[in-house]
Scaffold this motif. Structure first.
Motif, PDB file in Angstrom:
ATOM      1  N   THR A  84       0.937  -1.145   0.094  1.00  0.00           N
ATOM      2  CA  THR A  84       0.156  -0.163   0.069  1.00  0.00           C
ATOM      3  C   THR A  84       0.867   1.239  -0.128  1.00  0.00           C
ATOM      4  O   THR A  84       1.946   1.151   0.593  1.00  0.00           O
ATOM      5  CB  THR A  84      -0.712   0.226   1.404  1.00  0.00           C
ATOM      6  N   SER A  85       0.263   2.248  -0.657  1.00  0.00           N
ATOM      7  CA  SER A  85       1.076   3.594  -0.616  1.00  0.00           C
ATOM      8  C   SER A  85       0.583   4.299   0.600  1.00  0.00           C
ATOM      9  O   SER A  85      -0.435   4.344   1.122  1.00  0.00           O
ATOM     10  CB  SER A  85       0.380   4.283  -1.640  1.00  0.00           C
ATOM     11  N   VAL A  86       1.684   4.945   1.282  1.00  0.00           N
ATOM     12  CA  VAL A  86       1.541   5.652   2.531  1.00  0.00           C
ATOM     13  C   VAL A  86       2.513   6.707   2.649  1.00  0.00           C
ATOM     14  O   VAL A  86       3.174   7.001   1.948  1.00  0.00           O
ATOM     15  CB  VAL A  86       2.086   4.651   3.763  1.00  0.00           C
ATOM     16  N   THR A  87       2.053   7.875   3.668  1.00  0.00           N
ATOM     17  CA  THR A  87       2.933   8.766   3.750  1.00  0.00           C
ATOM     18  C   THR A  87       4.034   8.510   4.942  1.00  0.00           C
ATOM     19  O   THR A  87       3.842   7.497   5.235  1.00  0.00           O
ATOM     20  CB  THR A  87       2.026   9.841   4.269  1.00  0.00           C
ATOM     21  N   LEU A  88       4.873   9.455   5.045  1.00  0.00           N
ATOM     22  CA  LEU A  88       5.979   8.918   5.969  1.00  0.00           C
ATOM     23  C   LEU A  88       5.437   8.697   7.447  1.00  0.00           C
ATOM     24  O   LEU A  88       5.966   7.898   8.196  1.00  0.00           O
ATOM     25  CB  LEU A  88       6.826  10.070   6.035  1.00  0.00           C
TER      26      LEU A  88
END
Length: 145
Positions: A84-88
């Motif tokens: 999955t794409s995530v932020t920091l």
């Protein structure tokens, strides 16, 4: 006649200690510690790769957490088959949650060749803040020919 060179043959022992050499040593040590102390507190500890490397043995029940950074600077977290794409910030909280459930889970970082070095350092610093003690760096073997 009183003084250090009296002729009576009786000389008084000198009761003073010369502390100048001790002061010199202390000043040298102070300078050395002032120079080395900032170097010890900064940076993320990384084991640098060797010329040849062996594959990492992973336990079958513990899939590694793979953090990927693509060429555009986006972060992706992969656990098993789920990516999955995530932020920091989301990545930090997810890694902390996973490590609380299973503390022995290895953490690997895959970075695109075109990603800035500073972004990888920020990622590794964030992982260190999330409680990751050791971070592995993934690479591909060089292609022959």
């Amino acid at each position: 006649m009183q003084g250090p060179f009296n002729r009576s043959g009786k000389s008084k022992p000198m009761a003073e200690i010369n502390v100048v050499p001790f002061i010199d040593i202390m000043l040298v040590l102070l300078v050395v510690f002032m120079i080395t102390a900032p170097m010890l507190t900064q940076g993320v500890q990384v084991e640098l790769p060797q010329v040849t490397s062996q594959p990492i043995d992973t336990q079958e029940d513990n899939d590694p957490i793979i953090i990927s950074v693509d060429g555009d600077g986006g972060y992706f977290i992969t656990l098993g088959e789920d990516s999955t794409s995530v932020t920091l910030e989301e990545m930090s909280s997810r890694v902390t949650t996973i490590l609380e459930r299973s503390p022995g889970t290895p953490v690997m970082v895959r970075g695109d060749r075109n990603v800035a070095y500073g972004q990888i350092v920020v990622l590794m610093s964030t992982l260190q803040g999330a409680g990751v003690a050791n971070v592995g760096l993934l690479s591909e073997p060089p292609q022959d020919g």
